[in-house]
Design a protein around this motif. Structure first.
Motif, short mmCIF file in Angstrom:
data_model
loop_
_atom_site.label_atom_id
_atom_site.label_comp_id
_atom_site.label_asym_id
_atom_site.label_seq_id
_atom_site.Cartn_x
_atom_site.Cartn_y
_atom_site.Cartn_z
N ARG A 76 -6.58 0.03 -5.55
CA ARG A 76 -7.82 0.59 -5.04
C ARG A 76 -7.46 1.71 -4.08
O ARG A 76 -6.57 1.56 -3.23
N SER A 77 -8.13 2.85 -4.20
CA SER A 77 -7.81 4.01 -3.37
C SER A 77 -8.92 4.26 -2.35
O SER A 77 -10.12 4.14 -2.67
N ILE A 78 -8.51 4.60 -1.13
CA ILE A 78 -9.42 5.02 -0.08
C ILE A 78 -9.00 6.42 0.34
O ILE A 78 -7.83 6.66 0.65
N THR A 130 -4.79 9.83 1.57
CA THR A 130 -5.21 8.85 0.58
C THR A 130 -4.36 7.61 0.73
O THR A 130 -3.13 7.70 0.83
N GLN A 131 -5.02 6.46 0.78
CA GLN A 131 -4.29 5.21 0.84
C GLN A 131 -4.59 4.39 -0.42
O GLN A 131 -5.76 4.11 -0.73
N ASN A 132 -3.52 4.02 -1.13
CA ASN A 132 -3.64 3.15 -2.29
C ASN A 132 -3.32 1.72 -1.88
O ASN A 132 -2.27 1.46 -1.29
N THR A 139 -8.80 -2.22 9.31
CA THR A 139 -10.10 -2.83 9.55
C THR A 139 -10.04 -3.76 10.77
O THR A 139 -8.97 -4.06 11.29
N GLY A 157 -7.77 -1.00 4.96
CA GLY A 157 -9.11 -0.80 4.41
C GLY A 157 -9.73 0.44 5.03
O GLY A 157 -9.05 1.30 5.58
N ASN A 158 -11.05 0.51 4.96
CA ASN A 158 -11.77 1.72 5.35
C ASN A 158 -12.20 1.67 6.81
O ASN A 158 -12.96 0.81 7.22
N THR A 201 -12.74 5.02 8.21
CA THR A 201 -12.64 6.49 8.19
C THR A 201 -13.75 7.20 8.95
O THR A 201 -13.80 8.44 8.94
N SER A 233 0.85 -1.19 0.00
CA SER A 233 0.00 0.00 0.00
C SER A 233 0.88 1.23 0.00
O SER A 233 2.11 1.15 0.18
N PHE A 286 -7.37 3.62 8.54
CA PHE A 286 -7.21 2.72 7.40
C PHE A 286 -6.92 1.27 7.79
O PHE A 286 -6.39 0.52 6.98
#
Length: 768
Positions: free
Chosen positions: A469-471, A455-457, A515, A521-522, A524, A416, A513
Motif C-alpha cells: 500500500r502506498s502513501i 512516497t512510502q510503500n 500514526t 501510516g498517514n 500527512t 516499508s 508517516f
C-alpha cells in the motif's frame, strides 16, 4: 577586564562582547562564562593588556542582532575534564539543557526546551561549525560527530531566529568553533580513560601565519557503557583550512568525517527503571530476569508468530557514518563591502536495527548560500546592511526491514520503503543602525519556501501473498519571519536589550508517516509550527570580577510540534500539531570572583533556567476498541520540558607560587522533575548530581614539563540513580472510559534511559 566593540557603533567599554557574526559563522561572544582568567597582580607571570581599537572589521554583524540573547562557553570551561560529548561543552551555558539520547555521544540538546520532547539529536535548532551548517535541510542534526577536544568554544543564540537562520531555527542556533592553527602551532596528543572501559585517544595538529591557518583533529573513543548492550566505538576526523589568496580574497575548506558503531539498549518504562535501571542480567529474558526491556520480533520476518527477545540477544544498535565537505569564498569589494559564497555537501548514512525494525539509508544534502554586507552611514550614524539567499536540498531513500530473533540484527522482509526529497529556498535581509551614541537598533525580514515530497510503500504478508500500500505526500510551505531589537548602553557597566523575534519549522518527511499508534501510516496533514517571542534582558559588569546576565522571555506558538511514544514495539514517535501554546521563563548567568585580593584564584560560575511551557488550546483524542473521547489539555504543562535547570561550579586555580597551575572544581547540577504525558499524570523524578575535578597545568618556568597536562574527575559523586533521559508517553483510554492513571502509565515502555552511576575518569595530554 572584558572589553567590547561593535563595528557599527565605534565605541568600546568594559562589558560582555557584542559578537561580530558572519554568514553561518560567529566570532567569540564573551559572557559570564568566558571571562579571561587574569593572573594575580602579585604573580611573577607577565600580565597582558588587550586593547580593542575602533577599527572597522568586515563581516556581516547584522547576522547577530545586537538584541538577541547570546551565551557562550570557551575552551577553558571544558578542556580540563573528560568532555565526552557536546553536553560537557554546554553544561555551563544558561538556557541549555540536555538528556541522554540514542548513543554515547548523541545527547538531546535543548535551548529553552527545544529538544526536550525528542528521543535523539538536536532539533528545532540550526547547528553550525566554523560557519558551515551541520543541520541538514530536513532539520536533523546529531552530535555524534562533535568531540569537544577539537573546539575553541561555542556560542548559543537563544530565541526565535528564523530571520537569520531560516527553517527550523524555532528556538535559536548553536555555533561551534574549532581551534585555530595559529593558536596551536604544533601538535597536541592526549588520552582520556576511566570507568566502564572508556578510552579516548586524540590528536590535534595546528599551524599557520598571516597567509593561511590549518587545523587537523582526529580521535577514537570506545567503551562498554554503563547499561547493558551499550558498547560503542566512535572515530572522528575534523579539518579546517583557511587560505588568503589575495588581500581581498579568502578560501575556507572544511571536512568532517564521523563513524559511530554502537550497540543500543531499549528505553524502559518507569516501573522497569525502578526495578532494574541498568538492565543487568537481561541477556536471556526467558529465564526469570526482571525489569528488562524487550522487543517482539516476527519469527519468520514476515508474518505470524513473534518472539520476545532482549536488545542484546537481538543485536540492536546503530552504525552511522556522517561526511561533510564545505568550501567558502570571501571577497572584499572594498573596505566597506564583503561578498561571501558557500557550498556544503553533507551525507548521513545509517544502518539502525534499533527496535522491531531496522532503518537503512543514505541522506544526501547540498546547501549553497550567497550574501553581501555593506558598512555605510545614514547621515552621520553608522548603518550596516545585509542581504543573502540560500538553497538547501536533501534526497533520501530508506528501506525499513523487519528484524528476526536470530541475533546479529538479522533482517527479514521489508516493512516499508520511503523515498523522497526536501528542499528550502530562503532569502533574508537586515539593517543594523546605531541611531544615537547609546542606542542601537536592528530590523530584519527572512522568508523560506519549502517543498517536501515523498512516497512510502507499506508491505504486509500472508503465507500466500504479499500486499503493498502506498502513501504519497507532496507539501509546499512558505513562511516569513520579521524581527526587531533595541539595545541601550547607558554606561560601560550596563547593557539593556529587548527583542521581538519570529521563527518557523516545517514538518520533516519522517513526521508525515507515523500514526498515533506508532505504526507507519498517514500523518500527512501536519502544518508548519510558528512562534513569536519577546526577550527582555540585561548585562551588568561592574568590574572584572563580576559579570551577570539575565533574560526573561515569553514566546507564543501556533501549531507547535509535540511528539510522543506509543511504546517500545513501535516504529517511531507520533508527531502532532498543538493549536496554541506558550513558553515563558527566566535565564540567569553569573561569573563571580568573590575574593579578588585574598583568594584571587577562586571563582563561581552559575547558570539557571526556568522554563514554563503550557498548552493554551489543545483537545487530545484518545480511543480504545470500543470508545473515542476527547480531553481538553488547555492549561496543562507540555510534557518533556524540564522546568528548573541549574548548574553551579566552584572553581579554584592557583595563580602563583609553588603550586601554580594546580586547580579544580566542585560542581552541582540540579534538574527538576517534569511531566511525561499530556494529561500531566506521571512525572520523571528530578535529581541532584555532584561532580569533582582536579587538574594540573605546569607553569612555563618548569621548562619542558609545562607541556604536560593531567586531570582526574569523579562524576556522580554520591552514586545517585537517576533518569538520564525520558521521552513523552501516550495517555491511554481504559475500557471503563476513564484515562489511565499514573500507576498504569508507569508500565508504558519506550521512555526512560538511566543516567550514569558513579564514574571515575582521568586524562593526560602533551603539547609539542
Amino acid at each position: 577586564m572584558i572589553c567590547w566593540f561593535h563595528p557599527t557603533r565605534r565605541v568600546c567599554g568594559c562589558i560582555a562582547i557584542t559578537s561580530v557574526f558572519v554568514f553561518y559563522s560567529a566570532s567569540a561572544q564573551p559572557s559570564h562564562l568566558q571571562a579571561k582568567d587574569l593572573k594575580h597582580p602579585l604573580s611573577s607571570q607577565k600580565v597582558e593588556s588587550i586593547h580593542v581599537k575602533g577599527q572597522r572589521n568586515l563581516g556581516p554583524a547584522t547576522l547577530h542582532p545586537a538584541g538577541q540573547t547570546v551565551y557562550s562557553a570557551q575552551r577553558s570551561s571544558y578542556a580540563n575534564h573528560v568532555a565526552q560529548s557536546v553536553s560537557d561543552m554546554l553544561v555551563t551555558v544558561p538556557g541549555v539543557s540536555f538528556t541522554q539520547g540514542n548513543g554515547p555521544r548523541d545527547p538531546v540538546i535543548s535551548v529553552r526546551g527545544s529538544g526536550n520532547r525528542q528521543s535523539y539529536g538536536m532539533k528545532n535548532l540550526q547547528i553550525l561549525e566554523d560557519g558551515f551548517p551541520l543541520t541538514q535541510p530536513d532539520g536533523m542534526a546529531r552530535a555524534d560527530l562533535i568531540d569537544p577536544h577539537a573546539y575553541a568554544g561555542v556560542d548559543v543564540f537563544e530565541g526565535p531566529a528564523s530571520t537569520v537562520y531560516g527553517n527550523y531555527a524555532i528556538n535559536g542556533a548553536i555555533s561551534f568553533k574549532t581551534r585555530k592553527g595559529t593558536d596551536l602551532h604544533g601538535v597536541e596528543i592526549g588520552s582520556d580513560f576511566g570507568s566502564f572501559g572508556m578510552f579516548n585517544n586524540y590528536m590535534t595538529i595546528g599551524m599557520g601565519n598571516r597567509h593561511y591557518d590549518f587545523m587537523l583533529f582526529g580521535s577514537d573513543v570506545r567503551g562498554n557503557g554503563y547499561t547493558a548492550n551499550s558498547r560503542y566505538n566512535t572515530s572522528t576526523e575534523n579539518m579546517r583550512l583557511r587560505v588568503n589568496l589575495t588581500a581581498k580574497d579568502r578560501l575556507v575548506l572544511k571536512f568532517i568525517n564521523n563513524v559511530t558503531d554502537t550497540f543500543l539498549p531499549l528505553r524502559l518504562s518507569y516501573n522497569q527503571f525502578l526495578t532494574n535501571p541498568f538492565q543487568h542480567g537481561c541477556t536471556d529474558i526467558e529465564h526469570g530476569a526482571v525489569g528488562c526491556a524487550s522487543v517482539n520480533m516476527l519469527v519468520n520476518g514476515r508474518y505470524g508468530a513473534s518472539q520476545t527477545i532482549s536488545p542484546e540477544a537481538a543485536g540492536l544498535g546503530r552504525f552511522d557514518r556522517r561526511t561533510l565537505v564545505g568550501l567558502r569564498w570571501e571577497h572584499d569589494f572594498n573596505a566597506h563591502t564583503q561578498w561571501r559564497n558557500q557550498f556544503t555537501y553533507d551525507q548521513r548514512h545509517f544502518d539502525q536495527p534499533a527496535a522491531a525494525v531496522g532503518w537503512v539509508g543514505p541522506y544526501n544534502s547540498y546547501t549553497v548560500s550567497s550574501d553581501i554586507t555593506n558598512y555605510t552611514h545614514w547621515g552621520r550614524t553608522p548603518l550596516t546592511s545585509f542581504g543573502g539567499v540560500d538553497f538547501g536540498y536533501i534526497d533520501f531513500s530508506m528501506p525499513v526491514y523487519n528484524l528476526m530473533p536470530l541475533g546479529g540484527a538479522t533482517r527479514g522482509a521489508w516493512n516499508s520503503y520511503l523515498a523522497g526529497h526536501h528542499w528550502n529556498l530562503g532569502a533574508r535581509f537586515q539593517e543594523d543602525w546605531q541611531f544615537l551614541p547609546q542606542w542601537h537598533a536592528v530590523v530584519g525580514l527572512g522568508g523560506t519556501y519549502s517543498d517536501l515530497g515523498a512516497t512510502q510503500n507499506l508491505y504486509s504478508y500472508t503465507a500466500t501473498a504479499t500486499q503493498m500500500r502506498s502513501i504519497m505526500a507532496q507539501r509546499y510551505f512558505f513562511n516569513l519571519a520579521p524581527e526587531g531589537s533595541l539595545v541601550y548602553t547607558p554606561s560601560s557597566a550596563w547593557k539593556l536589550h529587548t527583542r521581538v523575534g519570529t521563527a518557523y519549522a516545517t514538518p520533516t518527511v519522517s513526521n508525515l508517516f507515523i500514526t498515533p499508534q506508532g505504526t507507519y501510516g498517514n500523518n500527512t496533514d501536519l502544518k508548519s509550527e510558528t512562534s513569536v517571542g519577546i526577550d527582555l534582558g540585561a548585562e551588568w559588569h561592574p568590574s572584572s570580577n563580576v559579570t551577570l546576565q539575565a533574560t526573561g522571555f515569553y514566546e507564543f506558538y501556533k501549531n507547535e510540534f509535540v511528539s510522543q511514544s506509543a511504546g517500545v514495539n513501535t516504529v517511531g514517535a507520533y508527531t502532532f500539531n498543538v493549536p496554541s501554546s506558550q513558553h515563558r521563563g527566566i535565564i540567569l548567568g553569573v561569573n563571580w570572583r568573590p575574593l579578588p585580593v585574598s583568594l584571587y584564584g577562586a571563582r563561581m560560575m552559575l547558570s539557571y533556567t526556568y522554563d514554563n511551557q503550557i498548552y493554551t488550546h489543545y483537545n487530545e483524542a484518545l480511543a480504545n476498541t470500543q470508545q473515542y473521547k476527547t480531553f481538553d489539555r488547555s492549561g496543562n504543562k507540555i510534557p518533556g520540558v524540564i522546568p528548573h535547570f541549574l548548574n553551579a561550579r566552584f572553581l579554584y586555580d592557583q595563580p602563583q607560587g609553588i603550586l601554580e597551575g594546580l586547580g579544580g572544581y566542585f560542581e552541582l547540577t540540579w534538574r527538576d522533575k517534569y511531566w511525561l504525558d499530556n494529561a500531566n499524570f506521571l512525572k520523571a523524578p528530578g535529581y541532584t548530581l555532584l561532580n569533582l575535578e582536579v587538574h594540573y597545568d605546569p607553569p612555563k618556568r618548569m621548562g619542558w614539563a609545562h607541556r604536560l597536562h593531567w586531570y582526574f574527575e569523579v562524576q556522580n559523586l554520591t552514586n545517585k540513580t537517576y533518569v538520564g533521559g525520558a521521552t513523552n508517553i501516550s495517555d491511554k483510554l481504559m475500557m471503563s472510559g476513564q484515562q489511565a492513571n499514573a500507576r498504569a502509565l508507569m508500565n508504558s515502555t519506550g521512555s526512560i534511559y538511566a543516567g550514569s552511576p558513579r564514574a571515575y575518569f582521568g586524562g593526560v595530554k602533551i603539547r609539542f
